[in-house]
Design a protein around this motif. Structure first.
Motif, short mmCIF file in Angstrom:
data_model
loop_
_atom_site.label_atom_id
_atom_site.label_comp_id
_atom_site.label_asym_id
_atom_site.label_seq_id
_atom_site.Cartn_x
_atom_site.Cartn_y
_atom_site.Cartn_z
N THR A 1 3.50 -3.12 -5.24
CA THR A 1 4.80 -3.19 -4.27
C THR A 1 5.20 -1.68 -4.17
O THR A 1 5.57 -1.47 -3.12
N PHE A 2 5.19 -1.04 -5.23
CA PHE A 2 5.58 0.43 -4.94
C PHE A 2 4.74 1.27 -4.23
O PHE A 2 5.03 2.03 -3.16
N LEU A 3 3.30 1.04 -4.30
CA LEU A 3 2.21 1.65 -3.37
C LEU A 3 2.35 1.30 -1.91
O LEU A 3 2.50 2.09 -1.20
N LEU A 4 2.71 -0.08 -1.76
CA LEU A 4 2.81 -0.45 -0.40
C LEU A 4 3.94 0.24 0.23
O LEU A 4 3.91 0.54 1.35
N MET A 5 5.00 0.24 -0.48
CA MET A 5 6.12 0.96 0.00
C MET A 5 5.98 2.35 0.28
O MET A 5 6.51 2.93 1.23
N CYS A 6 5.18 3.07 -0.70
CA CYS A 6 4.94 4.58 -0.38
C CYS A 6 3.98 4.56 0.95
O CYS A 6 4.36 5.63 1.74
#
Lengths: 316, 330
Positions: B26-31
Motif C-alpha cells: 500500500t505504501f509503495l502504491l501511495m508513493c
C-alpha cells in the motif's frame, strides 16, 4: 423352501446425454448396465454373483434395496418373500429385514461415532442394547461405539459393517464386495460370519469379483459378464471345467492360479456399447457367425444349471 | 493443547508478516501516486498564494524529500507504538477515526454476515437436497441473478423501492438527520441499518448458497449416505443427521472467508446509503487523498479478514474429530 428373493428379468438403465448422430443437440440415451438378470435365493442359501469390476454388480444390490441413483431406472420384477418388492416396500424393509453390507470404512459417516451411526439416531435403551450386543457378537467392545470411523482399523471397520446387519433379525443380506484388500485368511474369517448368518436362516447375496472366494462359501454362483448373467452353476460344478457351461466361466476357471493361471485376450465390452448378439463374442474362441447376429441371447437351462450361450458344448 | 498453541502461534507470526506485506505494498502504491503531499496538506488555494520560500520551508517541514524507505520505517515505528498518524480530512488521529467508524459499521457488518451465512447455508442445503427439482432451480436462479448483479446497483434499487417509493425506511445515514445525538434511539439506528444490511446479505447469500449446494450434493452422493439409505434412514434424517454434519465444516470456512466479501461490499454499499461506516471512510480517504487514513484502514481491514480465517482454522480444530483427536494424540 420358498425363496426369500426372486429376481426375474431385471434390467437397470442409466440415462445419459450425448451428441446425436446428425444434430448438435444432446440426446437422451438409455444405457443398460444390468441386462435380463434372473436369480433366486432361499433362506439359508448363499448365492454369489461373480463378475469383473464394471459389470454392473453393485447396481444389482442397489436395485434390490430400492436405492438406485436418480438418473437410473429398472425393469423386470423383484419378489421378496413371494410378493413384488416395490420401491415403497423396499423402503420399509431395508434396515429391518433386508441389509446391505458394503465394502469398507467409506460407507460410514466420517463425522459420526460408530454407536450413533448403528443406532440411526434412536436413543431408547432397547436400541442401545441391540447395538451393543451386535457389536459384541463380533468381538467389539463398548469403547468401539465411542470411536469415529477414522479410528477403526480395516478389520474393525468390516466387523462394524457386518454388525450393522445384525442389530435386527436379517432375512436377506446383500454383501457387496465385503472383503476387498484382505488376505485370503482374513477374508475367509469374515466370510465365515456370513455362513453363520445363513445358517441362522438368512438368504445371502454375495457380490464379488473373486471367484475363488465365492466358491469357498457360496452354494450357487451366478457369473456376470458385461451386465448379463452368462451362467448359473452350483459351486461344486467348478470342481471340473467340463461341468461348466459357458466359455467365459471356463476361461475364469483356467485363469485361477491353481488351474494354470491362463488369461484370455481381449476386454469385456462396455455396458453402453451398442452391440448385437453375445457379449462375449469378442473374447470367445468358439464364436460362430450366429453368435454375432442373433439378438439378445436367452438364458437357457442346461445340464442342471443355466447358460446364456448358443453353442455351450463347442468348448468341450 | 500444546499443539493448538503452536498452531496459533504460527498463524499469528504469519499474520504479522501478512500485515507487513500489505502495508509495504500500500505504501509503495501511495508513493507511486501523483499526489503532492504539500498540496493535499495545505490545499491548492493556499499553496497558490505562498511565496517560493514559504513553500520550501513547508516542504522541509513535511519532509517531502525524505526517501520512501525512511518514511515507511518512520510510519512503521509509530504504528508499533500505536500511532497511525493523523487523518487529513478528519483532523483526528487515524486510530480514533477507524475506531468510531468500526463501531458504527460493526452491527451492520455483523448482521449482514450472520444473515447471509444462515440463509446461505439453509438455501444451499435445500437446493442440494432437491437437486434438479424446482426448489433447486429457484434457488440457483436467484443465486446466479444476484451474483451477476453489482451490489451498488442493488443498493440503489432497494433505496428506490423502500425509501423513495414506499417510504418505509430512511434514505440514508445511520441516524436521523438533524437530531440531537443524545435523542437518537436504538430503534432509529436499526431502521437506518436495515437497507444496507439487507443489500449486503442479499449479495452475500449467493456465494455461500452455491458452495453449500455443491458440497451437499457431494455428501448426498457419498458412500455413507448410500449406506444410510440402505439401512432405512429416511431422507429427512439423512439430510439432518449426515448432510448438515458434513456440510458444517466447509460452511464454516466459507462463512469466515466471507468476512472479506462483506467488508469489500460495505465499501460500495455504505457509499450508496451515505452510511458513516468504515467502508465509506475508505472511499472518502481514497477520493480525498487522505493517505494516513487509507493506509490505516487497509491494514485494519486486512487484520480483520485474517482474523476471520484464523478463527475458522481454530474452530476446525475444535469441531472436526479428525483434527481434534489427531492433535490430542500427537
Amino acid at each position: 423352501m420358498e425363496p426369500i428373493l426372486q429376481i426375474e428379468h431385471l434390467s437397470v438403465y442409466f440415462t445419459q446425454y450425448e451428441h446425436g448422430p446428425r444434430s448438435s443437440a444432446f440426446q437422451k440415451r438409455q444405457l443398460a448396465a444390468v441386462k435380463d438378470l434372473s436369480l433366486e435365493i432361499t433362506p439359508g442359501q448363499i448365492v454369489a454373483v461373480v463378475g469383473a469390476s464394471g459389470s454392473g454388480k453393485s447396481l444389482l444390490a442397489h436395485s434390490i434395496l430400492g436405492i438406485l441413483p436418480y438418473n437410473s431406472h429398472m425393469e423386470g420384477k423383484i419378489r421378496y418373500n413371494g410378493e413384488t418388492l416395490t420401491e415403497k416396500k423396499a423402503r420399509k424393509l431395508r434396515g429391518k429385514e433386508i441389509f446391505l453390507i458394503p465394502q469398507g470404512v467409506t460407507y460410514l459417516d466420517p463425522l459420526m461415532k460408530v454407536g450413533a451411526q448403528l443406532r440411526k439416531g434412536k436413543k431408547d435403551p432397547e436400541t442401545k442394547r441391540r447395538c451393543r450386543s451386535a457389536l459384541e457378537r463380533y468381538g467389539l467392545g463398548a469403547d468401539v461405539e465411542e470411536l469415529y470411523p477414522f479410528e477403526l482399523s480395516g478389520g474393525m471397520a468390516r466387523r462394524v459393517l457386518i454388525a450393522s446387519a445384525v442389530t435386527e433379525k436379517p432375512r436377506l443380506i446383500i454383501a457387496d464386495e465385503p472383503t476387498p484388500g484382505l488376505d485370503a485368511r482374513s477374508a475367509k474369517r469374515i466370510l465365515s460370519h456370513f455362513r453363520e448368518l445363513a445358517d441362522e436362516g438368512a438368504g445371502i447375496l454375495f457380490i464379488t469379483h473373486d471367484l475363488e472366494l465365492a466358491l469357498s462359501i457360496a452354494d450357487e454362483v451366478a457369473v456376470f459378464y458385461a451386465g448379463e448373467t452368462i451362467e448359473k452353476a452350483k459351486a461344486e460344478d467348478f470342481g471340473k471345467p467340463e461341468n461348466l457351461r459357458h466359455p467365459y466361466t471356463r476361461a475364469l476357471w483356467y485363469a485361477m492360479p491353481e488351474h494354470g493361471f491362463r488369461a484370455v485376450g481381449g476386454l469385456q465390452p462396455y455396458a453402453g456399447d451398442d452391440r448385437k448378439g453375445c457379449p462375449y463374442a469378442g473374447q470367445c474362441t468358439a464364436c460362430r457367425e450366429d453368435c454375432r447376429t442373433e439378438g439378445q441371447i436367452p438364458l437357457v437351462e442346461y445340464r442342471g444349471g443355466e447358460v446364456r450361450c448358443l453353442h455351450p458344448d463347442e468348448m468341450r | 493443547m500444546k499443539h493448538r498453541l503452536q498452531f496459533t502461534g504460527k498463524k499469528l507470526i504469519r499474520m504479522a508478516l501478512l500485515l507487513l506485506g500489505v502495508s509495504i505494498v500500500t505504501f509503495l502504491l501511495m508513493c507511486a501516486s501523483p499526489l503532492d503531499p504539500l498540496q493535499t496538506n495545505v490545499g491548492q488555494a493556499a499553496l497558490g498564494t505562498m511565496s517560493p520560500e514559504q513553500i520550501a520551508k513547508l516542504e522541509a517541514y513535511w519532509g517531502v524529500d525524505t526517501p520512501p524507505l525512511t518514511r515507511y520505517l518512520g510510519w512503521l515505528s509509530d504504528v508499533l507504538k500505536g500511532d497511525f498518524g493523523t487523518s487529513l480530512l478528519y483532523r483526528q488521529p487515524v486510530i480514533s477515526v477507524i475506531g468510531q467508524r468500526l463501531v458504527s459499521s460493526f452491527w451492520l457488518l455483523l448482521s449482514a454476515w450472520v444473515i447471509s451465512g444462515v440463509l446461505g447455508l439453509a438455501m444451499g442445503v435445500i437446493a442440494g437436497a432437491f437437486r434438479g427439482r424446482w426448489p433447486d432451480r429457484l434457488i440457483r436462479g436467484y443465486c446466479f441473478l444476484i451474483s451477476s448483479t453489482p451490489s451498488f446497483w442493488l443498493a440503489i434499487l432497494l433505496l428506490l423501492i423502500f425509501a423513495v417509493w414506499l417510504g418505509w425506511l430512511p434514505i440514508g445515514l445511520s441516524v436521523p438527520a438533524g437530531m440531537d445525538a443524545a435523542a437518537v434511539t436504538a430503534a432509529d439506528r436499526l431502521r437506518h441499518a436495515i437497507l444496507p444490511a439487507l443489500t449486503l446479505s442479499i449479495t452475500g447469500v449467493a456465494n455461500i448458497a452455491l458452495h453449500t449446494r455443491e458440497k451437499m450434493i457431494d455428501v448426498l452422493e457419498s458412500d455413507y449416505v448410500l449406506f444410510a439409505r440402505a439401512r432405512g434412514e429416511s431422507e429427512i434424517s439423512i439430510i439432518l443427521r449426515h448432510g448438515l454434519r458434513n456440510v458444517a465444516l466447509p460452511a464454516l470456512t466459507l462463512q469466515f472467508a466471507s468476512v472479506s466479501e462483506i467488508i469489500g461490499g460495505s465499501v460500495l454499499v455504505e457509499q450508496v446509503f451515505s452510511y458513516p461506516g468504515l467502508g465509506q471512510a475508505a472511499v472518502t480517504a481514497g477520493l480525498g487523498s487522505d493517505l494516513p487514513l487509507l493506509l490505516g484502514i487497509t491494514v485494519v481491514t486486512a487484520a480483520i479478514v485474517f482474523a476471520g480465517n484464523l478463527i475458522a482454522d481454530l474452530l476446525y480444530g475444535v469441531i472436526d474429530p479428525k483434527i481434534r483427536k489427531g492433535a490430542s494424540r500427537g
